[in-house]
Write an enzyme that holds these catalytic residues in place. Structure first.
Site, short mmCIF file in Angstrom:
data_model
loop_
_atom_site.label_atom_id
_atom_site.label_comp_id
_atom_site.label_asym_id
_atom_site.label_seq_id
_atom_site.Cartn_x
_atom_site.Cartn_y
_atom_site.Cartn_z
N GLN A 165 48.62 71.35 16.33
CA GLN A 165 47.31 71.82 15.64
C GLN A 165 46.92 71.02 13.32
O GLN A 165 48.43 71.26 13.76
CB GLN A 165 47.80 73.40 15.61
CG GLN A 165 46.18 74.25 15.30
CD GLN A 165 46.72 76.01 14.63
OE1 GLN A 165 47.26 76.84 16.08
NE2 GLN A 165 46.08 77.41 14.80
N CYS B 44 43.86 77.59 17.73
CA CYS B 44 44.98 77.51 18.70
C CYS B 44 44.47 77.49 20.19
O CYS B 44 45.65 76.72 21.32
CB CYS B 44 46.44 78.48 18.12
SG CYS B 44 45.81 79.69 18.88
N HIS C 150 47.94 83.99 19.69
CA HIS C 150 48.35 82.74 19.96
C HIS C 150 48.06 82.26 20.79
O HIS C 150 48.61 82.30 21.68
CB HIS C 150 49.54 82.05 18.99
CG HIS C 150 49.35 81.12 18.64
ND1 HIS C 150 49.30 80.45 18.01
CD2 HIS C 150 50.63 80.03 18.89
CE1 HIS C 150 49.30 79.12 17.73
NE2 HIS C 150 50.59 79.00 18.43
N ASN D 85 54.20 76.13 22.22
CA ASN D 85 53.02 76.31 21.51
C ASN D 85 52.32 75.09 20.62
O ASN D 85 52.95 73.81 20.20
CB ASN D 85 54.25 77.03 20.27
CG ASN D 85 53.66 76.68 18.72
OD1 ASN D 85 52.38 77.80 18.39
ND2 ASN D 85 54.24 78.10 17.91
N TRP E 136 51.40 74.54 17.51
CA TRP E 136 51.97 74.39 16.11
C TRP E 136 53.18 73.53 16.84
O TRP E 136 53.65 72.69 15.79
CB TRP E 136 52.60 75.44 15.51
CG TRP E 136 52.04 76.21 15.32
CD1 TRP E 136 49.92 76.72 15.26
CD2 TRP E 136 51.87 77.59 14.29
NE1 TRP E 136 49.49 77.48 14.75
CE2 TRP E 136 50.80 78.48 14.77
CE3 TRP E 136 53.13 78.54 14.61
CZ2 TRP E 136 50.31 79.40 14.28
CZ3 TRP E 136 52.66 79.48 14.03
CH2 TRP E 136 51.50 80.52 13.64
#
Length: 642
Positions: free
Chosen positions: A77, A83, A254, A286, A288
């Site tokens: 991301q 997300c 998230h 995740n 991220w």
């Protein structure tokens, strides 16, 4: 051959040929490299943005769509709160066959360093929108700050498939900013054409109920094998909790992509036969690319010492701060609140996998006519569009109601409608619209989501689903999809009632109906088995009137069966016709007659419940047979009364 809708009527082949003739690189006039493609709420970006082509971003290395194949680690991301979309891309990367739907003819779109002249800076992608595959063409000018991509990027500097997919999706939405906040399930459906099943882990009590948890684990494990895409999240109570990191390292509000669901066995081998331990595990990522779970089975935790190095290698376990982590399934059900399973439904008759039959229909809620609101609006509810389908034997049925995506209208403050549906069990031969309420068989919640999906376990019979907005007089387009395990004879109910033929009025069966009659055979009692063709009595009922028949399900091993099977008749000669209820015993070779009731048709404009003794037929029509049937009859002059 996939039937395509071309977004903004842009054809990839025509644009490519035009660029070749002009010896130029493509610059998209529909989604230009300008601030308006980035934002709808501001005229200038917060920091200077430069639009660059991949060949200039990664120089001197040559650009590629894929570097060393596709992986969930290809998607990280950027500076955008999407997300939900990134998690969907991570899941998509796990299934090459599905990614090939989104990126058609991958090899032909890949950069070819040996044939630089074939490069026009032009790419195409496909997304499933409102029941059809939509092709989106983009140029490859990507927003950068300081020479680095602003939004989605890969861990490999010269890999660009995820950034280009994001740009195509942003074009559909009108801008990158329009992708802020969303539902992972929506993106998964757009990538696959599948249907998303939502599981509320917290309200469903999966953490405390071992049986429910194991059933969910098997469902998710099977879904992964069937190439379903799965995501998970932690619900927030208010905006202050958004992206708040918990003590366990998980991020609230998230979206996480599920990358594996596995049952691990510790203590394999002959001498450890009685010491084996089964571990139910799940792996998540995740978007991220960092901030992982720090509880049991997290990277480098003590629990991993229970597994031999060879077992870890089989599972492909690598301990890196890459956003991907394992956790026990029980902990997953404890700390996550929601899971989304996007089922890519198999429709091929050649596949060994479970096959689904799909009915789909696009329509509108229109002011004053078909926008009746939810079931609480009794006076207008049945004005909504109606759809009938048949379940041939007790099985799962999934119903999905999707409204048009409103992201493109965000700048005007347009939001999703609050939508849902109501399901009723109706007569077995219903093919005309309902004008009165029937027995409830199921319903959905009403929510302002893009799509509402529910899975029902329905018994054999005919059903009508009524999709609606929560409030009446709310207009909008929708797509209804009904997924059944067998062909369902599904249809859009657009006729109010049967009409006779004016041309063939000399034939009784073509005359204009005089009345409408709804018959429900509720039950039978006191039956007696006479046939020796089977060990047990397995009765069913047949409802007949004016040459039309409806058969009830078979009730196994009963002399007092309950059917609750209905039939709808538009009667043309009520004075001469009879309603006939026959009871039969189902056998292997041929069925045996158990009795019948002949009932005169009385147009009394009300519901009447009657019990009739069973009689013989033909020469024995005056002979009394063992047993009786109970029926409910509604007969009205008004053809739109039922």
């Amino acid at each position: 051959m996939v039937k395509l809708y071309y977004f903004e009527n842009q054809r990839y082949s025509k644009l490519k040929a035009q660029c070749e003739r002009n010896e130029s690189l493509f610059v998209d006039p529909v989604f230009p490299p300008e601030t308006k493609s980035l934002y709808f709420s501001r005229a200038t970006p917060p920091e200077p943005v430069e639009w660059k082509r991949p060949k200039d971003i990664c120089a001197p290395d040559p650009p590629h769509l894929f570097v060393d194949g596709m992986s969930s680690h290809d998607v990280t991301q950027g500076k955008l709160g999407n997300c939900w979309f990134v998690a969907a891309c991570s899941s998509l990367a796990l299934e090459p066959s599905l990614l090939e739907k989104v990126i058609p003819e991958m090899k032909h779109q890949e950069w070819d360093p040996e044939n630089v002249g074939n490069y026009q800076g032009l790419f195409r992608f496909r997304f499933y929108r409102q029941g059809q595959w939509t092709e989106v063409v983009i140029d490859d000018l990507l927003p950068t700050v300081g020479g680095k991509l602003v939004y989605i990027h890969s861990t490999e500097k010269n890999e660009f498939w995820s950034a280009l997919v994001e740009k195509a999706y942003a074009k559909l939405a009108g801008s990158y900013e329009a992708l802020e906040a969303g539902n992972t399930g929506d993106a998964l459906v757009d990538f696959t054409g599948g249907v998303c099943e939502s599981v509320n882990l917290k309200d469903g009590g999966y953490a405390d109920d071992t049986e429910k948890r194991q059933a969910l684990f098997k469902n998710m494990e099977r879904s992964m094998k069937e190439k379903s895409l799965i995501s998970a999240s932690i619900r927030i109570k208010n905006r202050n909790e958004m992206e708040k990191r918990t003590e366990t390292g998980l991020v609230m509000g998230h979206a996480y992509g599920v990358t594996a669901v596995k049952k691990m066995t510790i203590g394999e081998g002959l001498f450890s036969l009685f010491n084996r331990q089964h571990l139910y595990m799940i792996r998540l990522r995740n978007p991220w690319g960092q901030k992982e779970w720090n509880g049991p089975w997290s990277d480098d935790s003590e629990e991993w010492k229970k597994l031999k190095q060879s077992d870890r290698e089989k599972l492909g376990i690598v301990f890196e701060n890459d956003g991907e982590f394992w956790m026990a399934f029980e902990d997953f059900c404890t700390y996550f609140t929601n899971a989304t399973l996007c089922h890519v439904l198999n429709k091929s008759i050649l596949s060994l996998r479970k096959r689904w039959h799909v009915f789909k229909h696009s329509y509108r809620w229109t002011l004053g006519t078909t926008a009746g609101g939810c079931v609480e609006n009794r006076s207008t509810f049945l004005k909504n569009p109606q759809y009938a389908f048949t379940v041939k034997e007790e099985s799962d049925v999934m119903i999905a109601l999707m409204q048009e995506d409103t992201r493109k209208e965000k700048e005007r403050g347009v939001e999703n409608l609050t939508i849902g549906y109501f399901v009723m069990k109706v007569e077995g031969n219903r093919k005309y619209r309902l004008h009165t309420m029937f027995e409830k068989a199921g319903d959905s919640i009403f929510i302002n989501a893009r799509e509402v999906v529910n899975k029902f376990q329905l018994k054999q019979g005919r059903y009508v689903v009524v999709p609606s907005t929560y409030e009446p007089n709310k207009t909008g387009s929708f797509l209804l999809r009904v997924f059944t395990e067998k062909s369902s004879k599904a249809m859009f109910l657009d006729q109010e009632h049967s009409t006779g033929s004016k041309i063939w009025c000399c034939f009784p069966q073509c005359r204009t109906p005089v009345c409408v009659m709804s018959v429900t055979v509720k039950s039978a009692s006191g039956l007696e088995k006479t046939s020796r063709l089977s060990m047990t009595p397995d009765p069913y009922a047949v409802i007949c009137c004016e040459g039309r028949k409806v058969k009830s399900p078979v009730v196994k091993n009963s002399l007092n069966p309950t059917w609750n099977t209905g039939a709808l008749f538009f009667v043309r000669r009520p004075q001469k016709s009879r309603l006939v209820i026959q009871v039969w015993d189902c056998n292997w070779f041929w069925d045996t007659f158990m009795g019948q009731a002949k009932i005169s048709i009385d147009i009394n404009n009300k519901a009447v419940t009657e019990t009739h003794n069973l009689m013989g037929r033909r020469r024995n029509h005056q002979v009394k047979m063992p047993g009786a049937v109970t029926v409910e009859i509604k007969c009205y002059h008004d053809l739109m009364a039922i």
